[in-house]
Design a protein around this motif. Structure first.
Motif, PDB file in Angstrom:
ATOM      1  N   ARG A  79       6.705  52.194  15.795  1.00  0.00           N
ATOM      2  CA  ARG A  79       6.753  52.163  14.333  1.00  0.00           C
ATOM      3  C   ARG A  79       6.482  50.759  13.798  1.00  0.00           C
ATOM      4  O   ARG A  79       5.751  50.593  12.813  1.00  0.00           O
ATOM      5  CB  ARG A  79       8.123  52.671  13.857  1.00  0.00           C
ATOM      6  N   VAL A  80       7.060  49.754  14.453  1.00  0.00           N
ATOM      7  CA  VAL A  80       6.821  48.371  14.037  1.00  0.00           C
ATOM      8  C   VAL A  80       5.346  48.017  14.185  1.00  0.00           C
ATOM      9  O   VAL A  80       4.730  47.412  13.290  1.00  0.00           O
ATOM     10  CB  VAL A  80       7.693  47.403  14.855  1.00  0.00           C
ATOM     11  N   VAL A  81       4.755  48.407  15.320  1.00  0.00           N
ATOM     12  CA  VAL A  81       3.337  48.131  15.556  1.00  0.00           C
ATOM     13  C   VAL A  81       2.471  48.809  14.501  1.00  0.00           C
ATOM     14  O   VAL A  81       1.517  48.217  13.973  1.00  0.00           O
ATOM     15  CB  VAL A  81       2.924  48.593  16.964  1.00  0.00           C
ATOM     16  N   ALA A  85       0.110  46.941  11.894  1.00  0.00           N
ATOM     17  CA  ALA A  85      -1.333  47.171  12.002  1.00  0.00           C
ATOM     18  C   ALA A  85      -1.935  47.534  10.650  1.00  0.00           C
ATOM     19  O   ALA A  85      -3.049  47.105  10.314  1.00  0.00           O
ATOM     20  CB  ALA A  85      -1.614  48.271  13.017  1.00  0.00           C
ATOM     21  N   ILE A  86      -1.224  48.335   9.860  1.00  0.00           N
ATOM     22  CA  ILE A  86      -1.709  48.690   8.524  1.00  0.00           C
ATOM     23  C   ILE A  86      -1.850  47.438   7.657  1.00  0.00           C
ATOM     24  O   ILE A  86      -2.836  47.270   6.927  1.00  0.00           O
ATOM     25  CB  ILE A  86      -0.763  49.715   7.871  1.00  0.00           C
ATOM     26  N   PHE A 116      -6.875  48.442  12.434  1.00  0.00           N
ATOM     27  CA  PHE A 116      -7.110  49.875  12.605  1.00  0.00           C
ATOM     28  C   PHE A 116      -6.930  50.291  14.072  1.00  0.00           C
ATOM     29  O   PHE A 116      -6.459  51.387  14.357  1.00  0.00           O
ATOM     30  CB  PHE A 116      -8.516  50.237  12.129  1.00  0.00           C
ATOM     31  N   ALA A 117      -7.305  49.421  15.002  1.00  0.00           N
ATOM     32  CA  ALA A 117      -7.169  49.746  16.423  1.00  0.00           C
ATOM     33  C   ALA A 117      -5.712  49.876  16.842  1.00  0.00           C
ATOM     34  O   ALA A 117      -5.361  50.741  17.653  1.00  0.00           O
ATOM     35  CB  ALA A 117      -7.854  48.681  17.278  1.00  0.00           C
ATOM     36  N   GLY A 118      -4.858  49.012  16.286  1.00  0.00           N
ATOM     37  CA  GLY A 118      -3.452  49.043  16.668  1.00  0.00           C
ATOM     38  C   GLY A 118      -2.796  50.372  16.377  1.00  0.00           C
ATOM     39  O   GLY A 118      -2.130  50.959  17.236  1.00  0.00           O
ATOM     40  N   ILE A 119      -3.005  50.873  15.162  1.00  0.00           N
ATOM     41  CA  ILE A 119      -2.358  52.143  14.809  1.00  0.00           C
ATOM     42  C   ILE A 119      -3.045  53.326  15.489  1.00  0.00           C
ATOM     43  O   ILE A 119      -2.405  54.316  15.853  1.00  0.00           O
ATOM     44  CB  ILE A 119      -2.298  52.320  13.273  1.00  0.00           C
TER      45      ILE A 119
END
Length: 395
Positions: A79-81, A85-86, A116-119
Motif C-alpha cells: 500500500r505504501v509503495v 508510486a502514484i 506507473f511501473a511501481g503500482i
C-alpha cells in the motif's frame, strides 16, 4: 502453490479488486499513448522520431523501476509503495506537460514511467498470488482498457480543445486520484515467495521462465510499435481527427472483449492455445492495416490488433506465473513488458521517418512471429522439466 483443499487468502474479492484497479492505474498512460504522442506532436511541433523517443523514455523509467521490484516486491508494504508510486507518476506528468522544453518533456516521461511501473508491479504480483491468475489477469486487462476507452473519448473531445497538452496530463492525474482509494483494500504483502524452499530455483527449471519473459517482451514490442502509431496512420491517411479518436476508443473495447474472453476462459485450455489464437488475430489485423487508406480496413485492423492485446497479454503473464509457481520471477513480467513497450515506439518512429508505415507493420509481424515461437518453446520446455521433476520425486 495452494492445494485444492486450501483456502487462498488472496482470492478474497476485495483483494482481487484492489489488485485489478492498481494494475489499471499503472496502465493509464499506455492506454492513452497514441493520443498523448499525437497531442505532443501537434502542440510541440515534433517529428515522428521525437515522439517515438517520448514513449521510449517513459518506458525506460518504467523498466528501471519494475526491474528493481525483483528485489523488493516481497519485502515492502504494497500500500505504501502504491500511493508513493502514484505521487511520483503525477509529478512526472506535470513536469512533462508543463515544461517548456523537449528535454523537460523527456525527463518528466522518465519519472512518470518509474511511478506507473511501481503500482503496476504491485497489482501484477498481487494477482499472481491468487488461485487462478489467468482469470484475474483477464479482468485487470478489462479494467485497464475500460478506463482507456473513457479517457480516449473525453480527452480529444473535451480536454485537448479547452486545456491543451497540460490538460492531458491533468486528466490522467485526476483519473489516478479517483481510483486511488481502492488501494487501501490491499494486504501489505502476498503469500508466495517467502520461504527458503520457494527461493531455491535451479537453472534448468528457470530456463523456461526466461524464454516466456523474452516472449512477453517481444509480444509487447510489436504490439506497441503498431498501437503507438495507429493514430498517426489515421492522420496520414487524411481521416478526421475526431473520427480517429472515436475509432481508437472503439478499438479499446475490442481489447476489453479479448480480456473478457481470457477472464471467462481462465485456465480451461491452458495458456498456449489462447496465446496462439491471439497471435493469429494480430496477424490478420496487420493484413487489414496494409489497406489503411480505406477507413473500414484501418478500423478493422486497429480493432483486431487491440483484441489480440487483450487476449494475449493476459495469457503472456499467466504463462510466466504458470512456469514459475514459487512467485520468484513473475514480477519480472512487468519489466519484460516495459522493455517491449520501451523499444516499440522508438523503433516504429525510426522506421516511419520516411513517412511510410509499411516498415512498422513488417516489424510488428516479425517480432510477434518470434514471440510465438518463444512461447511455444517455453511451454514445451517447462512441461518437459516438470515431467523430469515428477519422475525424480516418484519413489
Amino acid at each position: 502453490m495452494n492445494s485444492p483443499t486450501q483456502k487462498n487468502a488472496m482470492d478474497a474479492g476485495t483483494i482481487v479488486v484492489a489488485g485489478v484497479i492498481a494494475s489499471a492505474i499503472g496502465a493509464i498512460f499506455y492506454n492513452t499513448l497514441p493520443m498523448y504522442l499525437g497531442a505532443a506532436q501537434d502542440h510541440r511541433s515534433l517529428g515522428n522520431e521525437q515522439i517515438g523517443l517520448i514513449g521510449t523514455l517513459f518506458f525506460l523509467g518504467y523498466t528501471v523501476c519494475s526491474s528493481s521490484a525483483f528485489f523488493w516486491i516481497r519485502k515492502v508494504d504494497w500500500r505504501v509503495v502504491s500511493y508513493s508510486a502514484i505521487a511520483v507518476a503525477a509529478f512526472g506528468l506535470l513536469v512533462a506537460g508543463g515544461g517548456s522544453s523537449y528535454i523537460a518533456l523527456l525527463a518528466g516521461m522518465f519519472v512518470a514511467g518509474c511511478g506507473f511501473a511501481g503500482i503496476y508491479a504491485v497489482g501484477t504480483t498481487l494477482l499472481s498470488d491468487t488461485s487462478n491468475p489467468a482469470r484475474w489477469y483477464g479482468a485487470k486487462i478489462t479494467a485497464e482498457a475500460a478506463i482507456g476507452v473513457v479517457l480516449l473519448v473525453i480527452l480529444p473531445a473535451v480536454v485537448l480543445p479547452r486545456w491543451g497538452f497540460i490538460g492531458l496530463s491533468a486528466a490522467m492525474i485526476a483519473a489516478m486520484v479517483l481510483l486511488a482509494p481502492s488501494i487501501i483494500l490491499m494486504p501489505p504483502r502476498g503469500v508466495r515467495g517467502t520461504s527458503e524452499e520457494e527461493q531455491a530455483h535451479r537453472v534448468g527449471e528457470s530456463q523456461s521462465v526466461w524464454f516466456a519473459l523474452i516472449a512477453c517482451a517481444l509480444f509487447m514490442c510489436g504490439q506497441t510499435a503498431i498501437w503507438g502509431f495507429v493514430e498517426r496512420m489515421g492522420a496520414g491517411a487524411g481521416f478526421n481527427p475526431t473520427l480517429v479518436g472515436t475509432m481508437l476508443a472503439v478499438s479499446l473495447t475490442f481489447a476489453v472483449a479479448g480480456s473478457l474472453l481470457a477472464a471467462w476462459l481462465g485456465n480451461r485450455y491452458g495458456c498456449l492455445k489462447p496465446l496462439i489464437s491471439a497471435h493469429l488475430v494480430f496477424f490478420v489485423g496487420l493484413a487489414a492495416l496494409t489497406r489503411g487508406h480505406l477507413f473500414e480496413a484501418y478500423a478493422l485492423g486497429a480493432c483486431l490488433v487491440m483484441f489480440s492485446v487483450g487476449l494475449g497479454i493476459s495469457y503472456s503473464v499467466s504463462t510466466v506465473a504458470e512456469l514459475d509457481p514459487d512467485g520468484r520471477f513473475v514480477v519480472l513480467s512487468v519489466p519484460a513488458i516495459g522493455i517491449g513497450i520501451m523499444f516499440g515506439p522508438g523503433i516504429a518512429g525510426f522506421l516511419a521517418r520516411g513517412g511510410s508505415f509499411a516498415p512498422v507493420l513488417a516489424f510488428g509481424f516479425i517480432t510477434l512471429m518470434i514471440s510465438l515461437l518463444a512461447f511455444i518453446y517455453a511451454e514445451r520446455h517447462g512441461r518437459r522439466i516438470a515431467g523430469l521433476t515428477e519422475k525424480r520425486e516418484t519413489p
